[in-house]
Design a protein around this motif. Structure first.
Motif, PDB file in Angstrom:
ATOM      1  N   PHE A 278      44.657  56.965  41.401  1.00 17.20           N
ATOM      2  CA  PHE A 278      44.829  56.678  42.768  1.00 17.20           C
ATOM      3  C   PHE A 278      44.576  55.306  43.460  1.00 17.20           C
ATOM      4  O   PHE A 278      45.214  54.786  44.231  1.00 17.20           O
ATOM      5  CB  PHE A 278      43.624  57.525  43.652  1.00 17.20           C
TER       6      PHE A 278
ATOM      7  N   LEU B  85      44.869  52.646  41.473  1.00 16.98           N
ATOM      8  CA  LEU B  85      45.712  51.437  40.658  1.00 16.98           C
ATOM      9  C   LEU B  85      44.858  50.644  39.750  1.00 16.98           C
ATOM     10  O   LEU B  85      45.362  50.540  38.678  1.00 16.98           O
ATOM     11  CB  LEU B  85      46.652  51.064  41.804  1.00 16.98           C
TER      12      LEU B  85
ATOM     13  N   LEU C  24      53.675  53.835  40.215  1.00 15.43           N
ATOM     14  CA  LEU C  24      54.513  52.771  40.388  1.00 15.43           C
ATOM     15  C   LEU C  24      55.954  53.119  40.022  1.00 15.43           C
ATOM     16  O   LEU C  24      56.095  53.867  38.989  1.00 15.43           O
ATOM     17  CB  LEU C  24      54.368  51.395  39.856  1.00 15.43           C
TER      18      LEU C  24
ATOM     19  N   CYS D 242      45.393  53.900  53.590  1.00 13.34           N
ATOM     20  CA  CYS D 242      46.099  54.772  52.374  1.00 13.34           C
ATOM     21  C   CYS D 242      47.435  54.931  53.045  1.00 13.34           C
ATOM     22  O   CYS D 242      48.394  53.819  53.383  1.00 13.34           O
ATOM     23  CB  CYS D 242      45.426  55.560  51.773  1.00 13.34           C
TER      24      CYS D 242
ATOM     25  N   VAL E  72      52.279  53.109  47.293  1.00 12.90           N
ATOM     26  CA  VAL E  72      51.802  51.694  46.579  1.00 12.90           C
ATOM     27  C   VAL E  72      51.704  50.549  47.494  1.00 12.90           C
ATOM     28  O   VAL E  72      52.218  50.681  48.689  1.00 12.90           O
ATOM     29  CB  VAL E  72      53.385  51.568  45.841  1.00 12.90           C
ATOM     30  N   PRO E  73      50.934  49.916  47.155  1.00 13.92           N
ATOM     31  CA  PRO E  73      50.128  48.908  48.004  1.00 13.92           C
ATOM     32  C   PRO E  73      51.023  48.021  48.894  1.00 13.92           C
ATOM     33  O   PRO E  73      51.074  48.026  49.940  1.00 13.92           O
ATOM     34  CB  PRO E  73      49.335  48.097  47.275  1.00 13.92           C
TER      35      PRO E  73
ATOM     36  N   GLY F 245      43.017  62.952  47.209  1.00 18.27           N
ATOM     37  CA  GLY F 245      43.839  62.385  46.087  1.00 18.27           C
ATOM     38  C   GLY F 245      42.853  61.438  45.193  1.00 18.27           C
ATOM     39  O   GLY F 245      43.029  61.284  43.953  1.00 18.27           O
ATOM     40  N   GLY F 246      42.010  60.882  45.956  1.00 18.36           N
ATOM     41  CA  GLY F 246      41.355  59.669  45.090  1.00 18.36           C
ATOM     42  C   GLY F 246      39.664  60.046  44.989  1.00 18.36           C
ATOM     43  O   GLY F 246      39.237  59.441  44.270  1.00 18.36           O
TER      44      GLY F 246
ATOM     45  N   THR G 292      33.389  63.580  40.788  1.00 20.28           N
ATOM     46  CA  THR G 292      34.365  63.962  39.660  1.00 20.28           C
ATOM     47  C   THR G 292      34.100  62.890  38.404  1.00 20.28           C
ATOM     48  O   THR G 292      33.689  61.631  38.711  1.00 20.28           O
ATOM     49  CB  THR G 292      35.815  63.840  39.886  1.00 20.28           C
TER      50      THR G 292
ATOM     51  N   ASN H 275      36.577  48.237  47.247  1.00 21.09           N
ATOM     52  CA  ASN H 275      35.809  49.191  46.518  1.00 21.09           C
ATOM     53  C   ASN H 275      34.510  49.485  47.459  1.00 21.09           C
ATOM     54  O   ASN H 275      33.464  50.211  46.574  1.00 21.09           O
ATOM     55  CB  ASN H 275      35.092  48.605  45.248  1.00 21.09           C
TER      56      ASN H 275
END
Ligand code: ADP
Ligand code: MG
Lengths: 166, 338
Positions: A70, A72, A90, B16, B49-50, B143-144, B163, B331
């Motif tokens: 998630f 990356l 990707l 996101c 994708v970023p 998802g994260g 997790t 982060n």
């Protein structure tokens, strides 16, 4: 874990458990140097993240390594830091560029890229590729080490000894 | 205090997938909420994708903010503060929202509040239930992220478990993609599971007896092994069984945590909280245990900007405005006590 005599030059081991995979990672630490790049290849659930957990523990990293799919990229600080990358999501090399890996993969850290084979041509050529695939038993994984580039060819003997002694 | 109560805050969310803006008054009254989803455009890429995400955020952010103001029947001068998610998330994507919010703050001379996205998910439930009782235990699953948070009081959290490998939403997504169901996989499994038998395949419930941490990589691997060995299995049965294993694990730990800390309520949040089976089960189990349960509307569980404006209201009271010199924090972690 036992040696698989598949092909003369191949470096193949079979891991029979997560603990085996962690032991392999730990032994590989003796061969790894800061600045190295490791590509982890293989389908979902073959143990790429599990291997990275073993690597981090052996390198003295205290943090819990989780799947970087998630986020990356996740950097773990320690005596030798790990830059843990996952390119599962990707689709294009352009997206890989956006991650600015060349800035992240520095001389002091070990770079680990899950699903690295998906962008093999776009990643630094000097690297250790590790291919994981399901084995016969439910917890068996066939692990193939493929040294690429001059610095890894120079370490091929060390890898062969590691595989033999397992 | 009266003035503070009725503060109107514009919230912006770009951490996101979604580009979102909302106006919330007094921390809980939603005047408007607009979400421009990028999931459709991302579907063909298989994910977020970023580089792509930040470009798409830039494309639509101005329009999304304008629509949020129109829906609220307001103009910029009527706003009292502006907030944006400043972490965690993808740096490029976060900066789009943070920059927009800071520009608005500067142009209109109002305070800016940088918001923690995870904390905002904890506050989503307050938008429907302003009088929610504390302490509560929140299951935050997306998802994260997958975590159980003990919310002792406003701004005071303890993470009871998280997790150790894959997130719950990641497990849904990866299994769905492996079974050929596309992205995002959660909604596809939810839909197909309706016609399946959840007891048809017995998948593992990892770490069930080991505290409040979760492990979903073993479940992922078990499902993939099963699909490999039984390629012709009924898809609805597979989906129902996977879903059952994930929901079981999440709810058993959530309820156990609630009992242990003597929580007055349990709450769910994050994208996985939009899952039908999870919602039903949480309500059932809480009723059985005699604990109140808050299962926010689906749009409040998935990423949205109303929750950003809501937590910003609380943070403005406790911490004051955020400096315009502050940036994005990819982060960022949930601030915990002790
Ligand atoms: N020999 C083994 N090596 C590594 N993992 C194993 C092994 N046997 C079983 N497993 C299990 O398989 C799963 C591998 O998951 P993970 O590491 O997330 O895979 P990947 O990152 O390749 O998707 C874990 O749940 C692990 O416990
Ligand atoms: Mg992985």
């Amino acid at each position: 874990m036992n040696v698989n005599p598949a092909g003369a030059g191949s470096l193949v081991v079979v891991s029979h458990s997560v603990a085996d995979t962690h032991r392999l990672a730990s032994q590989l630490c003796d061969v790894l140097r800061p600045g190295d790049l490791v590509l982890l290849c293989g389908d979902l659930g073959t143990g790429k993240t599990a291997f990275t957990k073993g690597l981090a523990a052996s390198l003295g990293i205290d943090d819990q390594v989780t799947s970087p799919t998630f986020v990356l990229v996740q950097t773990y600080d320690g005596p030798v830091p790990i830059v843990h990358v996952d390119v599962y999501r990707l689709e294009h090399a352009g997206e890989l560029e956006a991650l600015a890996l060349e800035e992240l993969l520095d001389e002091t850290a070990i770079g680990v890229i899950e699903w690295g084979d998906r962008f093999a041509a776009h990643l630094p050529p000097d690297r250790l590729e590790i291919m994981f695939s399901p084995g016969a038993g439910i917890d068996d994984r066939t692990v193939v080490l493929v040294p690429q580039g001059p610095s890894w060819h120079a370490r091929r003997r060390l890898l062969a000894e590691l595989v033999e002694g397992f | 205090m009266v003035i503070l109560r009725s503060l109107r805050i514009l919230g912006i969310e770009t951490s996101c997938d979604e580009t979102a803006a909302a106006v919330v008054e007094g921390g809980s009254m939603v005047c408007s909420s607009v979400v421009a989803s990028q999931a459709e455009r991302h579907a063909r890429f298989g994910g977020v994708v970023p580089e792509i995400a930040s470009r798409l955020h830039v494309d639509v952010i101005t329009d999304v903010i304008a629509r949020a103001l129109v829906e609220a029947g307001l103009d910029f001068p009527e706003l009292d503060a502006v907030a944006a998610t400043h972490g965690p998330g993808l740096a490029g994507a976060l900066l789009v929202g943070v920059s927009a919010a800071k520009a608005i703050a500067l142009a209109h001379g109002i305070p800016y509040i940088g918001v923690n996205h995870l904390e905002a998910h904890l506050y989503a439930a307050f938008l429907e239930e302003p009088d929610l009782v504390l302490p509560m235990v929140v299951l935050l699953a997306s998802g994260g992220h997958t975590m159980i948070v003990h919310m002792i009081d406003h701004g005071r959290y303890v993470v009871l478990g998280r997790t150790v490998d894959d997130a719950a939403g990641e497990c849904f997504d990866k299994v769905a993609r492996f079974a050929g169901l596309g992205y995002p996989g959660g909604p596809a499994i939810d839909r197909l599971a309706i016609d399946g038998d959840p007891t048809s395949i017995r998948f593992p419930r990892p770490m069930l007896d080991e505290g409040y941490d979760f492990s979903f990589s073993g479940l992922k691997t078990a499902v993939i092994n099963h699909v490999r060995n039984h390629p012709d299995d009924d898809l609805p049965d597979l989906c129902a069984s996977v879903q059952e294993a994930i929901v079981d694990t999440l709810v058993i730990k959530l309820m156990r945590a609630a009992r242990e800390v003597d929580a007055k309520a349990v709450v769910i949040g994050g994208g996985v909280a939009a899952n039908t089976a999870l919602r039903t089960r949480v309500l059932d189990e809480a009723a059985r245990a005699g604990i109140r349960a808050f299962v926010p509307a689906r749009w409040l569980c998935t990423d949205n900007a109303a929750m950003i404006a809501s937590v910003a209201w609380w943070r403005l009271h406790s911490d004051g405005p955020t400096s315009l010199a502050s940036g994005a924090y990819p982060n960022l972690r949930l601030p915990v006590v002790g």
